[in-house]
Structures are given as C-alpha cells and as structure tokens.
Write an enzyme that holds these catalytic residues in place. Sequence first.
Site, PDB file in Angstrom:
ATOM      1  N   ASN A  44     -11.082  -2.729  -4.821  1.00 39.28           N
ATOM      2  CA  ASN A  44     -10.170  -1.634  -5.910  1.00 39.28           C
ATOM      3  C   ASN A  44     -10.997  -1.629  -7.280  1.00 39.28           C
ATOM      4  O   ASN A  44     -10.795  -0.532  -7.597  1.00 39.28           O
ATOM      5  CB  ASN A  44      -8.684  -2.323  -6.275  1.00 39.28           C
ATOM      6  N   ASP A  46       0.983  -1.011   0.063  1.00 39.48           N
ATOM      7  CA  ASP A  46       0.069   0.042  -0.080  1.00 39.48           C
ATOM      8  C   ASP A  46       0.722   1.377  -0.060  1.00 39.48           C
ATOM      9  O   ASP A  46       1.990   1.268   0.624  1.00 39.48           O
ATOM     10  CB  ASP A  46      -0.928  -0.043   1.304  1.00 39.48           C
TER      11      ASP A  46
END
Length: 239
Positions: free
Chosen positions: A70, A22
């Site tokens: 996502n 991330d």
Amino acid sequence: MSHQVPELTDTRVPRHVAIIMDGNGRWAVARGKPRSMGHRAGVRAVRKVIRAAAEAGVEVLTLFAFSQENWNRPDLEVRLLIELFKATLKREAKSLDKNDIRMRFIGDHRDFPAELREQMKSAEAQTASNAGMTLVVAVGYGGQWDIVQAAQRLAAEGRDINADSLADALDTRGLPDPELLIRTGGESRISNFLLWQLAYTELYFTPQLWPDFDGTALMQALDWYAGRQRRFGRVPEAA
Ligand code: IPE
Ligand code: IPE
Ligand code: MG
C-alpha cells in the site's frame, strides 16, 4: 518427518479471526465520493466489528489495515491513511482499554512517522495487562517480510531454524494461528497477508465491501466457519 498440526477440536467459535478489510475505495466511488470517504466509513465498520467479535468470544482479532504494498498508492492517499490511523488510535485507545482489549501492532513500522510509532507503543503498553480480546493491527505488514525477518532473527542469534522456532520469531509470536480468515471486497486472494500463519486457516471471501461489513456480517462468517470440517490432512471422522 512429523509435522506439528493443530489438535482436532470441535470448538465452534474461532479463537483467532483475521480480516482483510478491502473495498473502501469502491464503496466511496460507487457513491460518487472520494476514496478518502470510503476509508472514513471503513473506520466505523472497524468499531462495530471489534465490538461484535469481543461479544462473540473471539480471543484474537487481527485486522489488515495497511500492507507493505500500500506504500505504492498515490502520496496523498498514503498520507491520508496514516493521518486517519493516527487520529483513530488517539480517539479509540482509551475506550478499547476500558473494554479490557489488549492491543498489538505487527508489521514493519520503520517508515511510519515517529509520532505514530510512539502512539502504537504506548497503546500496547497501556493495554498490556488487559485480559479481554487481543486486537492485532497489521500496518506496514507483509507476509513475506515477516518470514524473512523471522529467519534473519534466528540466523543472527545462531539458532536452529525449524517450524517451531520460526513461528516463535514471527511478528505474531505467542498468538494462535487464525482459524478463520475473512476477506471483504470480492477478491479471492491473500495479498501478502499472514502467509505462514494461514497454512490451515479456513478462508471466507465475501463480495460485501468493508464499509458495509458489521456485526451481523461477522456472525454470518462465524456461522459459516462453524459448519466447516477441519481435517488437517487426516481422513474424515467415521459417520
Ligand atoms: C482497503 O480498501 C483499505 C486499504 C487497503 C488501506 P481499498 O482502499 O483497497 O479499497 P478498494 O479495494 O480500492 O475498493
Ligand atoms: C489488501 O488490500 C490490504 C489491506 C486490506 C490493508 P489491497 O486493496 O491493498 O489488495 P490488492 O491490491 O487488491 O491485492
Ligand atoms: Mg483494495
């Protein structure tokens, strides 16, 4: 009821390391660049970390590349991530194979382009007999999806549902559970990654953004892991 817990071992290198990669977007924005630049830089970090993990003797490395959630990003970013994934797989599959790495893809792939699904299948087939590290790439993956599809599979086959049969029906079947989870980017959450499989995993959160992560950063995480005492609900060993 007795519940299966892993054996207490003093193996200091985790067999299975899972990573939530991330921070790509923030890395780029901090440089006044579009988020896409962060994703490209993220691919370079992936390459370094695969090499370092294999050298350290990690047996399974699982990388969270694209979550089910996502899909809710802007179309342009989703398309870019898919294109980047396709291009990277195309470019890297041969050298991963040469390095004896076995590839496996987990997640719900139904919404990905047919061409990409074919690429994933052929990379798996091409590397299936390799004996080095197993590289698991989680794309379109969700931990809740995985548990649901496992339960549905068992129900459809009329099989008994218990902890062992469920673990065997998960997309990660056959792999040991991760001993170590690394999340870069500063957030302390699981974001619907491997929910079942992380039951007793050691969790390592670092503020480093994914494009800044490298072999040295991985070694730091492995060192941290080596200092943990894993108890699995038991009492500590007498000093
Ligand atoms: C991780 O980086 C890559 C993916 C989720 C595909 P992000 O894109 O989430 O970057 P940040 O968290 O916005 O910085
Ligand atoms: C988690 O990162 C998913 C991947 C790294 C692929 P996100 O950036 O999507 O997670 P949240 O939204 O911050 O929880
Ligand atoms: Mg993020």
